[in-house]
Design an enzyme around this catalytic site. Structure first.
Site, PDB file in Angstrom:
ATOM      1  N   ARG A  23      35.576  39.376  16.915  1.00 49.90           N
ATOM      2  CA  ARG A  23      34.215  38.960  17.282  1.00 49.90           C
ATOM      3  C   ARG A  23      34.153  37.606  17.982  1.00 49.90           C
ATOM      4  O   ARG A  23      33.111  37.230  18.504  1.00 49.90           O
ATOM      5  CB  ARG A  23      33.317  38.965  16.030  1.00 49.90           C
ATOM      6  CG  ARG A  23      32.864  40.362  15.661  1.00 49.90           C
ATOM      7  CD  ARG A  23      32.072  40.375  14.376  1.00 49.90           C
ATOM      8  NE  ARG A  23      32.936  40.267  13.201  1.00 49.90           N
ATOM      9  CZ  ARG A  23      32.510  39.968  11.990  1.00 49.90           C
ATOM     10  NH1 ARG A  23      31.230  39.707  11.782  1.00 49.90           N
ATOM     11  NH2 ARG A  23      33.354  39.909  10.974  1.00 49.90           N
ATOM     12  N   ASP A 116      40.715  30.747   8.293  1.00 45.59           N
ATOM     13  CA  ASP A 116      39.430  30.608   9.001  1.00 45.59           C
ATOM     14  C   ASP A 116      38.324  30.060   8.104  1.00 45.59           C
ATOM     15  O   ASP A 116      37.145  30.263   8.369  1.00 45.59           O
ATOM     16  CB  ASP A 116      39.012  31.947   9.628  1.00 45.59           C
ATOM     17  CG  ASP A 116      38.745  33.028   8.575  1.00 45.59           C
ATOM     18  OD1 ASP A 116      39.007  32.789   7.386  1.00 45.59           O
ATOM     19  OD2 ASP A 116      38.284  34.122   8.961  1.00 45.59           O
ATOM     20  N   GLY A 153      33.492  40.677  -1.232  1.00 43.38           N
ATOM     21  CA  GLY A 153      33.844  41.327  -2.488  1.00 43.38           C
ATOM     22  C   GLY A 153      32.988  40.737  -3.595  1.00 43.38           C
ATOM     23  O   GLY A 153      32.743  39.532  -3.636  1.00 43.38           O
ATOM     24  N   TYR A 399      46.897   3.498  45.363  1.00 42.47           N
ATOM     25  CA  TYR A 399      47.680   4.702  45.682  1.00 42.47           C
ATOM     26  C   TYR A 399      47.894   4.786  47.185  1.00 42.47           C
ATOM     27  O   TYR A 399      46.934   4.745  47.963  1.00 42.47           O
ATOM     28  CB  TYR A 399      46.885   5.918  45.176  1.00 42.47           C
ATOM     29  CG  TYR A 399      47.593   7.234  45.265  1.00 42.47           C
ATOM     30  CD1 TYR A 399      48.920   7.371  44.862  1.00 42.47           C
ATOM     31  CD2 TYR A 399      46.928   8.359  45.736  1.00 42.47           C
ATOM     32  CE1 TYR A 399      49.567   8.593  44.932  1.00 42.47           C
ATOM     33  CE2 TYR A 399      47.556   9.593  45.804  1.00 42.47           C
ATOM     34  CZ  TYR A 399      48.873   9.707  45.400  1.00 42.47           C
ATOM     35  OH  TYR A 399      49.498  10.923  45.475  1.00 42.47           O
ATOM     36  N   ARG A 452      38.276 -10.460  57.046  1.00 44.86           N
ATOM     37  CA  ARG A 452      37.234  -9.579  57.574  1.00 44.86           C
ATOM     38  C   ARG A 452      36.952  -9.993  59.003  1.00 44.86           C
ATOM     39  O   ARG A 452      37.297 -11.104  59.412  1.00 44.86           O
ATOM     40  CB  ARG A 452      35.968  -9.692  56.722  1.00 44.86           C
ATOM     41  CG  ARG A 452      35.330 -11.053  56.805  1.00 44.86           C
ATOM     42  CD  ARG A 452      34.132 -11.211  55.877  1.00 44.86           C
ATOM     43  NE  ARG A 452      33.527 -12.518  56.038  1.00 44.86           N
ATOM     44  CZ  ARG A 452      32.891 -13.154  55.068  1.00 44.86           C
ATOM     45  NH1 ARG A 452      32.822 -12.622  53.861  1.00 44.86           N
ATOM     46  NH2 ARG A 452      32.352 -14.325  55.295  1.00 44.86           N
TER      47      ARG A 452
HETATM   48  C1  UD1 Z   1      38.327  39.609   1.816  1.00 45.73           C
HETATM   49  C2  UD1 Z   1      38.301  40.004   0.356  1.00 45.73           C
HETATM   50  C3  UD1 Z   1      36.871  39.914  -0.153  1.00 45.73           C
HETATM   51  C4  UD1 Z   1      36.334  38.520   0.049  1.00 45.73           C
HETATM   52  C5  UD1 Z   1      36.469  38.113   1.497  1.00 45.73           C
HETATM   53  C6  UD1 Z   1      36.107  36.661   1.652  1.00 45.73           C
HETATM   54  C7  UD1 Z   1      40.097  41.603   0.055  1.00 45.73           C
HETATM   55  C8  UD1 Z   1      40.439  43.037  -0.082  1.00 45.73           C
HETATM   56  N1  UD1 Z   1      38.803  41.345   0.228  1.00 45.73           N
HETATM   57  O1  UD1 Z   1      37.552  40.561   2.503  1.00 45.73           O
HETATM   58  O2  UD1 Z   1      36.821  40.253  -1.534  1.00 45.73           O
HETATM   59  O3  UD1 Z   1      34.983  38.439  -0.361  1.00 45.73           O
HETATM   60  O4  UD1 Z   1      37.814  38.288   1.941  1.00 45.73           O
HETATM   61  O5  UD1 Z   1      36.076  36.334   2.993  1.00 45.73           O
HETATM   62  O6  UD1 Z   1      40.958  40.766  -0.008  1.00 45.73           O
HETATM   63  N2  UD1 Z   1      44.379  39.008   6.732  1.00 45.73           N
HETATM   64  C9  UD1 Z   1      45.709  39.044   7.034  1.00 45.73           C
HETATM   65  N3  UD1 Z   1      46.350  40.240   7.036  1.00 45.73           N
HETATM   66  C10 UD1 Z   1      45.722  41.402   6.733  1.00 45.73           C
HETATM   67  C11 UD1 Z   1      44.357  41.345   6.425  1.00 45.73           C
HETATM   68  C12 UD1 Z   1      43.701  40.138   6.419  1.00 45.73           C
HETATM   69  O7  UD1 Z   1      46.334  38.023   7.304  1.00 45.73           O
HETATM   70  O8  UD1 Z   1      46.369  42.438   6.742  1.00 45.73           O
HETATM   71  C13 UD1 Z   1      43.679  37.730   6.742  1.00 45.73           C
HETATM   72  C14 UD1 Z   1      42.619  37.654   7.799  1.00 45.73           C
HETATM   73  O9  UD1 Z   1      43.141  37.064   9.002  1.00 45.73           O
HETATM   74  C15 UD1 Z   1      41.583  36.737   7.172  1.00 45.73           C
HETATM   75  C16 UD1 Z   1      41.741  36.984   5.683  1.00 45.73           C
HETATM   76  O10 UD1 Z   1      43.015  37.568   5.512  1.00 45.73           O
HETATM   77  O11 UD1 Z   1      41.848  35.379   7.409  1.00 45.73           O
HETATM   78  C17 UD1 Z   1      40.676  37.898   5.126  1.00 45.73           C
HETATM   79  O12 UD1 Z   1      40.721  39.124   5.778  1.00 45.73           O
HETATM   80  P1  UD1 Z   1      39.422  39.963   6.043  1.00 45.73           P
HETATM   81  O13 UD1 Z   1      39.782  41.234   6.679  1.00 45.73           O
HETATM   82  O14 UD1 Z   1      38.410  39.116   6.705  1.00 45.73           O
HETATM   83  O15 UD1 Z   1      38.963  40.275   4.536  1.00 45.73           O
HETATM   84  P2  UD1 Z   1      37.560  40.784   4.109  1.00 45.73           P
HETATM   85  O16 UD1 Z   1      37.489  42.231   4.345  1.00 45.73           O
HETATM   86  O17 UD1 Z   1      36.522  39.928   4.696  1.00 45.73           O
END
Ligand code: UD1
Ligand code: CA
Length: 509
Positions: A23, A116, A153, A399, A452
């Site tokens: 996004r 982030d 969550g 320059y 001048r």
């Molecule tokens: C996750 C939590 C949720 C929480 C929320 C807070 C889980 C299953 N859910 O949800 O309970 O409220 O964060 O923001 O954990 N990332 C990776 N690798 C992956 C997936 C994610 O590095 O395979 C990183 C993403 O870059 C991000 C963070 O983990 O920085 C969270 O991932 P995101 O997909 O945003 O999790 P949510 O579904 O928002």
């Protein structure tokens, strides 16, 4: 703002940053977008570092080359671990733990956070670890009560204790009503974390390995699952798009302006004053509206900056006054004055009480104590001694199209207006230069240089060559058009003029 910690240093901090950040609609990976002088990831790494973890790991995936290169640049001892495909937060942590486990099993506390969420403070991370270790928990989750829990969550409690975390997509309508949410930040016992990760499945709405399921697994095994709720829910906000990033920047900036105001700085309009985390301000500094203080900018007591200034990596001495200026890599001395409409580039140093006035640009230039460059000048690759007065429109021609050359000006030198100093140029101590000169030779101490064309008046020319014009009529009326004898310039050799009602020495012919 360092924290005094009661906690045992964590074995590791894991920062998850493999997600795509679709996004943002950007060629730049999400965690490299910046606010308040650092990337989002930079803020998270800085907070994590204050816990003094034995290892700091960043899980990278999308844009891994850029993210890893940035990580190396900001923190050489942090370690990127690649997650090729993003199978969920549990998967990301599992990969990180496997990479670390290769050096021998971890013991102690492992903190997990996201790349982030830049507003999360070291103080909150430290409190999380302290609570976690103090209670002897298997895992402690950082939670927040938010006005709108959509997308997060939910924290499901039973008798006050955390029973499980249910994702939005897996939640029942009753669970969806819960406003206590999972921030995604946790402290784990390392061994139990590895144990829980090994039992994750992908049997959920998103077909991912959920890190959140580790809490349910450990709880069901009878281990202690704790929670710490942040007082200010802004701390756990992430940025998914640029509007959210701007909101985080505003909140972070309000935190910084608030801090400096409590330290004794007057900030006339905090909403239009933008301060990077690296900036340092002394008490009784005054910042006027619409001012950006960037990078390692330091401002000493009693200095006034703004309105409409952008100062980058700039040092401002006590009592100096800077207004409507753009500066980068400049040093502005005590009681010096800059602006309005002034551009100071890297290597500029104004010594005490020196002045760079309106429409003046400087680069790689030292302006000595009390010397003034008040109007419309370019001073580049130059040194100017003390007590000099550099007239309006003076240009150092540094320059030649191939190389840059220096201009050296001694003490108490007076340069008349509209002078070009063709570098290499040297004006010794106590020299004068006549207005309108093009200086190509060294001027020895005490000399006046005049370089001048001489003025020649041709009497009666207007009446003869422009007869019938308004000018000719005016000349005729003055009764002098044909009679004035030939003469040289009626002014002095400097062609003095006085356009300054104060009659100060800065008005130079
Ligand atoms: C996750 C939590 C949720 C929480 C929320 C807070 C889980 C299953 N859910 O949800 O309970 O409220 O964060 O923001 O954990 N990332 C990776 N690798 C992956 C997936 C994610 O590095 O395979 C990183 C993403 O870059 C991000 C963070 O983990 O920085 C969270 O991932 P995101 O997909 O945003 O999790 P949510 O579904 O928002
Ligand atoms: Ca998220």
């Amino acid at each position: 703002m360092p924290t005094a910690s009661a906690a045992v240093r964590p074995a590791a901090v894991l920062i998850l940053a493999a997600g795509e950040g679709k996004r943002m609609k950007s060629a730049t990976p999400k965690v490299l977008h910046t606010l308040c002088g650092r990337s989002m990831l930079g803020h998270v790494v800085a907070a994590a570092r204050e816990l003094s973890p034995e290892r700091l790991v960043v899980v990278v995936g999308h844009g891994r080359e850029q993210v890893s290169a940035h990580l190396t640049a900001i923190d050489g001892s942090a370690r990127p671990v690649v997650q090729e495909v993003q199978h969920g937060t549990g998967h990301a942590v599992r990969i990180a733990m496997e990479a670390l486990g290769a050096d021998g099993a971890l013991d102690g506390t492992v903190v997990v956070t996201y790349g982030d969420t830049p507003l999360l403070t070291a103080g909150t991370l430290d409190a999380l670890v302290t609570v976690h270790q103090g209670a002897g928990n298997a895992v402690t989750v950082l939670t927040a009560n938010v006005p709108d829990p959509t997308g997060y969550g939910r924290i499901v409690r039973e008798g006050g204790a955390v029973a499980e975390i249910v994702e939005q997509k897996d939640a029942s309508p009753e669970q969806a009503m819960i406003r206590e949410i999972n921030s995604g930040v946790y402290a784990f016992d390392a061994k139990l974390l590895v144990e829980g990760l090994s039992r994750l499945t992908t049997a959920n709405a998103q077909g991912e390995e959920y890190l959140t399921d580790v809490l349910g697994i450990l709880g069901a095994d009878g281990h202690r699952v704790g929670a710490l709720t942040v007082a200010d829910h802004h701390e756990i906000l992430g940025a998914n798009d640029r509007a959210q990033l701007a909101e985080l920047r505003r909140v972070f900036n309000a935190r910084l302006t608030g801090h400096w105001m409590r330290e004794g700085v007057t900030i006339v309009d905090p909403a239009t004053t933008w301060i990077d985390v690296q900036v340092e301000l002394e008490p009784d500094v005054v910042v006027y509206p619409n001012t950006q203080l960037c990078g390692e900018t330091r401002i000493s007591a009693g200095a006034e900056v703004g309105p409409n200034c952008t100062l980058t990596r700039t040092v401002v001495g006590a009592g100096a006054r800077v207004t409507n200026a753009t500066t980068d890599g400049a040093e502005i001395g005590e009681d010096a004055s800059v602006g309005p409409y002034t551009y100071l580039r890297p290597g500029t140093r104004l010594e005490r009480r020196a002045k760079a006035g309106g429409f003046v640009e400087m680069k790689n230039a030292v302006i000595g104590e009390g010397s003034k460059v008040p109007h419309l000048s370019y001073v580049g690759d130059a040194s100017i001694g003390a007590g000099c007065n550099i007239g309006a429109g003076t240009i150092t021609a540094n320059y030649d199209g191939v190389k840059k050359h220096r201009t050296e000006i001694g003490d108490h030198v007076f340069v008349g207006t509209n002078t070009v100093l063709i570098a290499p140029a040297k004006l010794a101590d106590g020299t004068y230069v006549a207005a309108g000169s093009a200086i190509v030779q060294e001027v020895p101490a005490g000399a006046l240089a005049v370089a001048r064309g001489r003025q020649r008046n041709i009497p009666g020319w207007v009446g003869l060559r422009r007869p019938g014009t308004k000018a000719a009529e005016a000349a005729l009326a003055a009764g002098r058009s044909a009679q004035v004898p030939e003469q040289v310039n009626t002014g002095g050799p400097l062609g003095e003029h006085a356009d300054d009602s104060s009659g100060s020495s800065e008005t130079i012919g």
